[in-house]
Scaffold this motif. Structure first.
Motif, short mmCIF file in Angstrom:
data_model
loop_
_atom_site.label_atom_id
_atom_site.label_comp_id
_atom_site.label_asym_id
_atom_site.label_seq_id
_atom_site.Cartn_x
_atom_site.Cartn_y
_atom_site.Cartn_z
N LYS A 246 0.86 -1.18 0.00
CA LYS A 246 0.00 0.00 0.00
C LYS A 246 0.89 1.23 0.00
O LYS A 246 1.95 1.26 0.63
N LYS B 23 0.80 5.61 0.28
CA LYS B 23 0.05 6.85 0.54
C LYS B 23 1.01 8.03 0.54
O LYS B 23 2.21 7.87 0.78
N PRO C 74 -1.82 12.02 -6.62
CA PRO C 74 -3.16 12.62 -6.71
C PRO C 74 -3.13 13.93 -7.49
O PRO C 74 -2.11 14.62 -7.55
N HIS D 54 -1.79 13.60 2.86
CA HIS D 54 -2.94 13.40 1.98
C HIS D 54 -3.78 12.23 2.49
O HIS D 54 -4.99 12.35 2.70
N GLY D 55 -3.12 11.10 2.70
CA GLY D 55 -3.75 10.02 3.44
C GLY D 55 -4.46 8.96 2.64
O GLY D 55 -4.57 7.82 3.07
N GLN D 56 -4.96 9.31 1.47
CA GLN D 56 -5.72 8.33 0.68
C GLN D 56 -4.77 7.37 -0.04
O GLN D 56 -3.70 7.78 -0.50
N PRO D 57 -5.15 6.09 -0.16
CA PRO D 57 -4.30 5.13 -0.88
C PRO D 57 -4.11 5.57 -2.33
O PRO D 57 -5.04 6.07 -2.97
#
Length: 400
Positions: free
Chosen positions: A354, A356, A379, A360-363
């Motif tokens: 995984k 990130k 992103p 930002h935090g989102q996968p």
């Protein structure tokens, strides 16, 4: 005392013409180095304010210059009569004030720098003239002051410097360090560097400094520190410094990332003014670093070097790791315009790995490439949505 004359400090010791000319044009003909004493006032020194700035910087320890090569001590040393901050100039114990503020207002480790030799001390000059076959200066000055410093202020870092080309046995360094590590009040917490006599640097010490502004760019087998300056040319405050003489925050972040990825600590020097203030340019840089670390500190603090320190394909990508958490951090200093970042070193596993972006935090989506490496899709963010401005970090879980 390097804050005076706020220009350069090799006026007498090296007699560099430019510095001699500056003194000639700005001070009286009979001006002597000791005449700087009353001019060093520190009248605006506010230890609490300094402590707050250091805390905001994200630093984990600070090192105050308690005495530099001119011999002026920032505490009332009983071995530096009339040439210390309590008897002359500020008439204050500046070491004590900062020690109390650091320990009361922050969780930073408190450290002290101390110069072993002194440019002008007659006992040192006499010892030097006799090829250091006698030890008048260390016995009567250096060693008593070191014991006094440790017993009085209990520093957790003791940063020795300035061997004056004298060997460690002249300074009785091993005898002092044996006391420091076995019988002193800081024996269980203190850390020391490697500057304890001619020839000891980068060979002996709790951590190595090797040289000023040392940044090898590769992993070392021993813990080390990059002691460098925000002012590119000086350790002390300079009135004549221009904006381009200071490292930018981008350059400082790069210095930090390179240093930590190779197993080092970064010690950033700032030069306060003679009246005890930290210049706005230095404060800004420190606070900017703190802002960056609030987002990316996870990739810096309590990390270890990874098997690769930097990426050998994509420039300006550096790696750190946390082994127990099975985390690798890829810190990249340039945001790719394509929003795709190629990392040649990590080996990822589909369904297990995984990724990130810190802050930002989102996968994030990624693609494994052959024969090795992976392509990370960053992103789509506007400038205001960016988690930080000067470098970013990816947290990669379960890569090898």
């Amino acid at each position: 005392m390097c804050s005076l004359p706020s220009f350069r400090w090799y006026w007498q010791e090296k007699k560099i013409p430019m510095y001699v000319e500056f003194m000639k044009n700005n001070y009286s003909p009979n001006f002597k180095y000791e005449d700087f004493g009353p001019l060093f006032t520190a009248k605006f020194f506010n230890a609490s304010h300094w402590a707050d700035i250091f805390k905001a910087s994200g630093a984990k320890y600070i090192v105050l210059t308690s005495k530099h090569h001119e011999g002026f001590t920032l505490w009332g040393s009983q071995y530096s009569w009339n040439w210390n901050a309590v008897d002359e100039g500020p008439k204050r114990d500046l070491v004590k004030e900062l020690e109390v503020a650091i320990r009361k207002r922050t969780d930073l480790r408190f450290g002290l720098y101390y110069s072993l030799f002194e440019w002008f001390h007659p006992l040192f000059l006499e010892d030097k003239s006799r090829s250091f076959q006698q030890q008048q200066f260390p016995v009567s000055k250096t060693l008593p002051e070191l014991y006094e410093l440790v017993n009085k202020y209990q520093p957790e870092i003791l940063w020795s410097d300035g061997d004056g080309d004298a060997p460690d046995h002249y300074w009785n360094s091993t005898g002092f360090l044996a006391w420091l590590y076995n019988r002193s009040p800081v024996r269980d917490t203190v850390v020391t560097n490697d500057r304890w006599g001619y020839g000891t640097i980068c060979k002996h010490g709790g951590y190595y400094t090797c040289s000023d502004r040392y940044n090898p760019g590769h992993l070392l087998p021993h813990k080390w520190e990059n002691c460098m300056t925000i002012d590119k040319f000086s350790w002390g405050y300079r009135r004549d410094a221009g904006i381009n003489d200071y490292l930018t925050i981008e350059e400082l972040v790069k210095e930090l990332v390179e240093t930590v990825s190779c197993g080092g600590n970064l010690l950033m020097n700032i030069g306060p003014t003679h009246d005890g203030t930290i210049s706005v340019i230095f404060e800004e840089r420190l606070r900017q670093m703190g802002t960056w670390l609030k987002v990316n500190g996870e990739a810096i603090y309590e990390t270890h070097p990874w098997r690769s320190q930097s990426d050998d394909v994509t420039p300006n990508v550096w790696y750190t790791s946390k082994r127990k958490q099975k985390l690798v951090y890829a810190i990249f200093l340039e945001w790719p315009t394509s929003r795709h970042l190629f990392l040649s070193q990590p080996i990822a596993t589909l369904g297990v790995t995984k990724i990130k972006l810190l802050g930002h935090g989102q996968p994030l989506n990624w693609t494994s490439l052959k024969p090795n490496g992976l392509l990370v899709e960053l992103p789509h963010l506007t400038l205001h949505q960016m988690p930080c401005k000067w470098g970013w970090a990816l947290a990669l879980t379960n890569v090898i």
